[in-house]
Motif scaffolding. Structure first.
Motif, PDB file in Angstrom:
ATOM      1  N   ILE A   1       2.621 -33.917  40.651  1.00  0.00           N
ATOM      2  CA  ILE A   1       1.560 -33.333  39.827  1.00  0.00           C
ATOM      3  C   ILE A   1       2.045 -31.997  39.288  1.00  0.00           C
ATOM      4  N   ASP A   2       2.090 -31.877  37.961  1.00  0.00           N
ATOM      5  CA  ASP A   2       2.509 -30.623  37.337  1.00  0.00           C
ATOM      6  C   ASP A   2       1.442 -29.561  37.532  1.00  0.00           C
ATOM      7  N   LEU A   3       1.904 -28.326  37.791  1.00  0.00           N
ATOM      8  CA  LEU A   3       1.008 -27.195  37.981  1.00  0.00           C
ATOM      9  C   LEU A   3       0.957 -26.348  36.714  1.00  0.00           C
ATOM     10  N   TYR A   4      -0.015 -25.421  36.643  1.00  0.00           N
ATOM     11  CA  TYR A   4      -0.117 -24.522  35.490  1.00  0.00           C
ATOM     12  C   TYR A   4       1.141 -23.668  35.435  1.00  0.00           C
ATOM     13  N   TYR A   5       1.954 -23.865  34.417  1.00  0.00           N
ATOM     14  CA  TYR A   5       3.277 -23.245  34.323  1.00  0.00           C
ATOM     15  C   TYR A   5       3.229 -21.727  34.431  1.00  0.00           C
ATOM     16  N   VAL A   6       2.324 -21.093  33.705  1.00  0.00           N
ATOM     17  CA  VAL A   6       2.320 -19.629  33.649  1.00  0.00           C
ATOM     18  C   VAL A   6       1.873 -18.985  34.956  1.00  0.00           C
ATOM     19  N   LYS A   7       1.096 -19.679  35.755  1.00  0.00           N
ATOM     20  CA  LYS A   7       0.595 -19.088  36.995  1.00  0.00           C
ATOM     21  C   LYS A   7       1.580 -19.170  38.154  1.00  0.00           C
ATOM     22  N   PHE A   8       2.584 -20.017  38.047  1.00  0.00           N
ATOM     23  CA  PHE A   8       3.487 -20.269  39.170  1.00  0.00           C
ATOM     24  C   PHE A   8       4.917 -19.809  38.868  1.00  0.00           C
ATOM     25  N   GLN A   9       5.069 -18.656  38.216  1.00  0.00           N
ATOM     26  CA  GLN A   9       6.383 -18.166  37.796  1.00  0.00           C
ATOM     27  C   GLN A   9       7.082 -17.275  38.818  1.00  0.00           C
ATOM     28  N   ARG A  10       6.355 -16.575  39.636  1.00  0.00           N
ATOM     29  CA  ARG A  10       6.956 -15.658  40.614  1.00  0.00           C
ATOM     30  C   ARG A  10       6.232 -15.824  41.941  1.00  0.00           C
ATOM     31  N   VAL A  11       6.592 -16.893  42.630  1.00  0.00           N
ATOM     32  CA  VAL A  11       5.887 -17.304  43.837  1.00  0.00           C
ATOM     33  C   VAL A  11       6.720 -16.990  45.070  1.00  0.00           C
ATOM     34  N   LYS A  12       6.132 -16.275  45.989  1.00  0.00           N
ATOM     35  CA  LYS A  12       6.775 -16.000  47.280  1.00  0.00           C
ATOM     36  C   LYS A  12       6.135 -16.845  48.383  1.00  0.00           C
ATOM     37  N   SER A  13       4.867 -17.244  48.182  1.00  0.00           N
ATOM     38  CA  SER A  13       4.207 -18.132  49.140  1.00  0.00           C
ATOM     39  C   SER A  13       3.116 -18.938  48.448  1.00  0.00           C
ATOM     40  N   LEU A  14       2.840 -20.105  49.004  1.00  0.00           N
ATOM     41  CA  LEU A  14       1.754 -20.974  48.556  1.00  0.00           C
ATOM     42  C   LEU A  14       0.840 -21.247  49.745  1.00  0.00           C
ATOM     43  N   THR A  15      -0.448 -21.233  49.509  1.00  0.00           N
ATOM     44  CA  THR A  15      -1.409 -21.610  50.533  1.00  0.00           C
ATOM     45  C   THR A  15      -2.253 -22.749  49.970  1.00  0.00           C
ATOM     46  N   PHE A  16      -2.226 -23.882  50.651  1.00  0.00           N
ATOM     47  CA  PHE A  16      -3.005 -25.049  50.258  1.00  0.00           C
ATOM     48  C   PHE A  16      -4.240 -25.123  51.154  1.00  0.00           C
ATOM     49  N   PHE A  17      -5.392 -25.215  50.531  1.00  0.00           N
ATOM     50  CA  PHE A  17      -6.644 -25.408  51.278  1.00  0.00           C
ATOM     51  C   PHE A  17      -7.150 -26.801  50.942  1.00  0.00           C
ATOM     52  N   ILE A  18      -7.010 -27.725  51.894  1.00  0.00           N
ATOM     53  CA  ILE A  18      -7.550 -29.063  51.716  1.00  0.00           C
ATOM     54  C   ILE A  18      -9.008 -28.988  52.135  1.00  0.00           C
ATOM     55  N   GLU A  19      -9.878 -29.028  51.134  1.00  0.00           N
ATOM     56  CA  GLU A  19     -11.305 -28.842  51.386  1.00  0.00           C
ATOM     57  C   GLU A  19     -11.985 -30.123  51.856  1.00  0.00           C
ATOM     58  N   GLU A  20     -11.571 -31.249  51.260  1.00  0.00           N
ATOM     59  CA  GLU A  20     -12.194 -32.508  51.657  1.00  0.00           C
ATOM     60  C   GLU A  20     -11.220 -33.655  51.497  1.00  0.00           C
ATOM     61  N   ASN A  21     -11.524 -34.737  52.199  1.00  0.00           N
ATOM     62  CA  ASN A  21     -10.704 -35.934  52.115  1.00  0.00           C
ATOM     63  C   ASN A  21     -11.559 -37.095  51.604  1.00  0.00           C
ATOM     64  N   ALA A  22     -11.042 -38.306  51.729  1.00  0.00           N
ATOM     65  CA  ALA A  22     -11.732 -39.477  51.176  1.00  0.00           C
ATOM     66  C   ALA A  22     -12.818 -40.038  52.089  1.00  0.00           C
ATOM     67  N   GLY A  23     -13.190 -39.327  53.167  1.00  0.00           N
ATOM     68  CA  GLY A  23     -14.321 -39.752  53.974  1.00  0.00           C
ATOM     69  C   GLY A  23     -14.099 -39.819  55.469  1.00  0.00           C
ATOM     70  N   ALA A  24     -12.878 -39.686  55.951  1.00  0.00           N
ATOM     71  CA  ALA A  24     -12.620 -39.763  57.397  1.00  0.00           C
ATOM     72  C   ALA A  24     -12.976 -38.445  58.092  1.00  0.00           C
ATOM     73  N   ASP A  25     -12.977 -38.480  59.418  1.00  0.00           N
ATOM     74  CA  ASP A  25     -13.261 -37.276  60.208  1.00  0.00           C
ATOM     75  C   ASP A  25     -12.126 -36.256  60.142  1.00  0.00           C
ATOM     76  N   VAL A  26     -10.882 -36.728  59.970  1.00  0.00           N
ATOM     77  CA  VAL A  26      -9.726 -35.829  59.869  1.00  0.00           C
ATOM     78  C   VAL A  26      -8.926 -36.183  58.624  1.00  0.00           C
ATOM     79  N   THR A  27      -8.123 -35.217  58.174  1.00  0.00           N
ATOM     80  CA  THR A  27      -7.249 -35.415  57.017  1.00  0.00           C
ATOM     81  C   THR A  27      -5.834 -35.653  57.516  1.00  0.00           C
ATOM     82  N   ALA A  28      -5.108 -36.544  56.850  1.00  0.00           N
ATOM     83  CA  ALA A  28      -3.720 -36.816  57.202  1.00  0.00           C
ATOM     84  C   ALA A  28      -2.870 -36.835  55.937  1.00  0.00           C
ATOM     85  N   ILE A  29      -1.691 -36.213  56.027  1.00  0.00           N
ATOM     86  CA  ILE A  29      -0.753 -36.144  54.912  1.00  0.00           C
ATOM     87  C   ILE A  29       0.590 -36.659  55.415  1.00  0.00           C
TER      88      ILE A  29
END
Length: 189
Positions: free
Chosen positions: A139-167
């Motif tokens: 998935i392509d990200l917004y090019y201009v916002k991701f030009q000088r990245v030292k860290s990324l934080t992903f917040f998985i807010e919801e999943n497809a319906g299970a009690d836990v999320t798995a990746i």
């Protein structure tokens, strides 16, 4: 009048370090993670963050108490992020555990569940089952916002319906950013 570099010291050119150069090709930026600075909140200890980068979706990562999950990835150097690729858990054996809503934050340290919803993300993506399949495109990200990245934080807010999320896995594609190495400079005078 100007004799070029080194003309002031009898024509002997001083050796200068080559200018820094951005990375030429897209690479998996997970190879330059600063692993001691990476963490996850609400991770199941049996399926920890490190499993995302092994390449075996049967191991992967799972949340613990509920479907929400925070993944913080720090890089050893500044990078330009072009795209991300989440993979489904265990080759899609439990699609209800797939992440759906993912908020991506840039250069934010120590975000926890108590404050992450108060901070605007750089981008929010909605994943489908097709996005998570192994052969699907990143998935392509917004090019201009991701030009000088030292860290990324992903917040998985919801999943497809299970009690836990798995990746099953995670890839971050991009380029390194040219920076000046101060150790290359020599003291003058």
């Amino acid at each position: 009048m100007f004799g070029g570099p080194g003309a002031a010291n009898g024509g002997a050119a001083a050796a200068e370090p080559a200018p820094a150069k951005d990375g030429d090709s897209l690479v998996n930026l997970c190879d330059i993670l600063d692993k001691p600075m990476c963490y996850a909140r609400n991770e199941n200890k049996s399926y920890p963050l490190g499993n995302l980068f092994i390449g075996d979706s049967r191991l992967g990562m799972q949340s613990d108490a509920d479907e929400q999950l925070i993944i913080h990835l720090a890089f050893q150097e500044f990078v330009r992020v072009k795209s991300i690729k989440f993979s489904e858990w265990n080759m899609g054996s439990n699609p209800d555990m797939n992440p759906v809503t993912v908020h991506i934050h840039i250069n934010r340290n120590n975000l926890g569940f108590e404050d992450i919803e108060d901070v605007d993300p750089a981008q929010t993506i909605t994943l489908t089952a097709a996005d998570l399949q192994e052969m699907s495109d990143a998935i392509d990200l917004y090019y201009v916002k991701f030009q000088r990245v030292k860290s990324l934080t992903f917040f998985i807010e919801e999943n497809a319906g299970a009690d836990v999320t798995a990746i099953g896995g995670l890839q971050i594609m991009g380029r390194t950013v040219a920076t000046t190495n101060m150790n290359d400079f020599k003291k003058q005078g």
